[in-house]
Design an enzyme around this catalytic site. Sequence first.
Site, PDB file in Angstrom:
ATOM      1  N   ARG A 198      -0.604   7.417  -6.615  1.00 20.66           N
ATOM      2  CA  ARG A 198      -0.267   7.289  -5.194  1.00 20.66           C
ATOM      3  C   ARG A 198      -0.344   8.635  -4.483  1.00 20.66           C
ATOM      4  O   ARG A 198      -0.881   8.745  -3.372  1.00 20.66           O
ATOM      5  CB  ARG A 198       1.116   6.657  -5.061  1.00 20.66           C
ATOM      6  CG  ARG A 198       1.164   5.242  -5.631  1.00 20.66           C
ATOM      7  CD  ARG A 198       2.578   4.740  -5.879  1.00 20.66           C
ATOM      8  NE  ARG A 198       3.332   4.577  -4.637  1.00 20.66           N
ATOM      9  CZ  ARG A 198       4.570   4.082  -4.589  1.00 20.66           C
ATOM     10  NH1 ARG A 198       5.175   3.712  -5.716  1.00 20.66           N
ATOM     11  NH2 ARG A 198       5.185   3.969  -3.432  1.00 20.66           N
ATOM     12  N   ILE A 256       5.574   0.808 -15.018  1.00 18.03           N
ATOM     13  CA  ILE A 256       4.772   0.943 -13.809  1.00 18.03           C
ATOM     14  C   ILE A 256       5.726   0.796 -12.627  1.00 18.03           C
ATOM     15  O   ILE A 256       6.805   0.225 -12.749  1.00 18.03           O
ATOM     16  CB  ILE A 256       3.618  -0.083 -13.727  1.00 18.03           C
ATOM     17  CG1 ILE A 256       4.137  -1.529 -13.776  1.00 18.03           C
ATOM     18  CG2 ILE A 256       2.615   0.152 -14.828  1.00 18.03           C
ATOM     19  CD1 ILE A 256       3.034  -2.569 -13.609  1.00 18.03           C
ATOM     20  N   ASP A 257       5.322   1.328 -11.487  1.00 17.67           N
ATOM     21  CA  ASP A 257       6.190   1.333 -10.325  1.00 17.67           C
ATOM     22  C   ASP A 257       6.595  -0.082  -9.904  1.00 17.67           C
ATOM     23  O   ASP A 257       5.858  -1.047 -10.133  1.00 17.67           O
ATOM     24  CB  ASP A 257       5.496   2.001  -9.136  1.00 17.67           C
ATOM     25  CG  ASP A 257       5.254   3.480  -9.348  1.00 17.67           C
ATOM     26  OD1 ASP A 257       5.882   4.052 -10.254  1.00 17.67           O
ATOM     27  OD2 ASP A 257       4.440   4.054  -8.601  1.00 17.67           O
ATOM     28  N   ARG A 258       7.732  -0.171  -9.270  1.00 16.98           N
ATOM     29  CA  ARG A 258       8.243  -1.459  -8.785  1.00 16.98           C
ATOM     30  C   ARG A 258       7.242  -2.160  -7.869  1.00 16.98           C
ATOM     31  O   ARG A 258       7.034  -3.374  -7.970  1.00 16.98           O
ATOM     32  CB  ARG A 258       9.558  -1.221  -8.045  1.00 16.98           C
ATOM     33  CG  ARG A 258      10.215  -2.471  -7.492  1.00 16.98           C
ATOM     34  CD  ARG A 258      11.559  -2.113  -6.879  1.00 16.98           C
ATOM     35  NE  ARG A 258      12.298  -3.288  -6.446  1.00 16.98           N
ATOM     36  CZ  ARG A 258      13.583  -3.279  -6.104  1.00 16.98           C
ATOM     37  NH1 ARG A 258      14.264  -2.146  -6.149  1.00 16.98           N
ATOM     38  NH2 ARG A 258      14.183  -4.380  -5.729  1.00 16.98           N
TER      39      ARG A 258
END
Length: 329
Positions: A245, A139-141
Amino acid sequence: MTVVNRIVTEDEADLRLDRWFRRHYPNLTQGALQKLCRTGQVRVDGGRVQTNMRLAPGQSVRIPPLPDISQPAPPPPPDPRLAREIEKMVIYRDDHLIVLDKPSGLATQGGPGITKHVDMMLEGLREEGGDRPRLVHRIDRDTSGILLIARTPGVAAKLAAAFRGRDIRKTYWAVVVGRPTPDSGIIDQPLAKIGAGGAALVIAASRDEEDAASAKSEYETLDSAGKKLSWLALSPLTGRTHQLRVHCETIGTPILGDPRYGGKAAHPEGFTDRLHLHARELDIPHPAGGRLTVTAALPQHMRETFKALGFTAGDTPAPKRVKGKGATR
């Protein structure tokens, strides 16, 4: 140096013999293994074998004395500080897998300029004599929430296949700027990536563009503060980079605090300037049968925003495993 007989475990079912050796003796070359098989020094259940043989649980693999180079070096001890830190992230574990609640701001894997990430911390979750746990997905930072970890290579392979087969249900919660119209639906918008690595940018693309990749996301509005901000439940039906996003941006409701997408609209005054995207729930086929559902509580910055907007998240359910073939939902 003596002959050793090792039993194939359930986790190693259907693994090729050469890959089995690569797992246990990573420094043994393919050529050396082929010679050991050809001369009958490596056997399975007493019989001669070839390196491409598929193994079954309970079989006995005869391992002759091997050169010292074939023995893997013991892993270095984990950093005690990082081990304690990742231990605090654990919200579920069993003999097969571990589920973490990753904080926002911590990268899943390394890259340019990244000196600390989950992957480098996984040694702290290794059991004595066991395999090093490994990431199943990312998953994204800047995204918080559920991250799935396999305890063995075999479990990692099964879970990766489940992700590819779309047999996993992921639910994210997000606070977005604006209110989508309609209140629920499916965003069917192809995406294309520009650049590479940490600087890569994902954009909406036409279906006929050469680099366009199909991308679909399901969304539902759970609550809203007029038309200014809304709380959405999001489920990616495909697995593209930054998919949720960009999809939220394309329908005119960028995620609050998004540092990369949405521009100024994603940063209204009066709110914490951090990404409000949280991997809330994961429903997976358990490697040992049945299904497992795990839920992660909202991070502090999203709890504060929920309180300010009057959104009520309710209690976070405890992990639930349903044995057998039935799903949890």
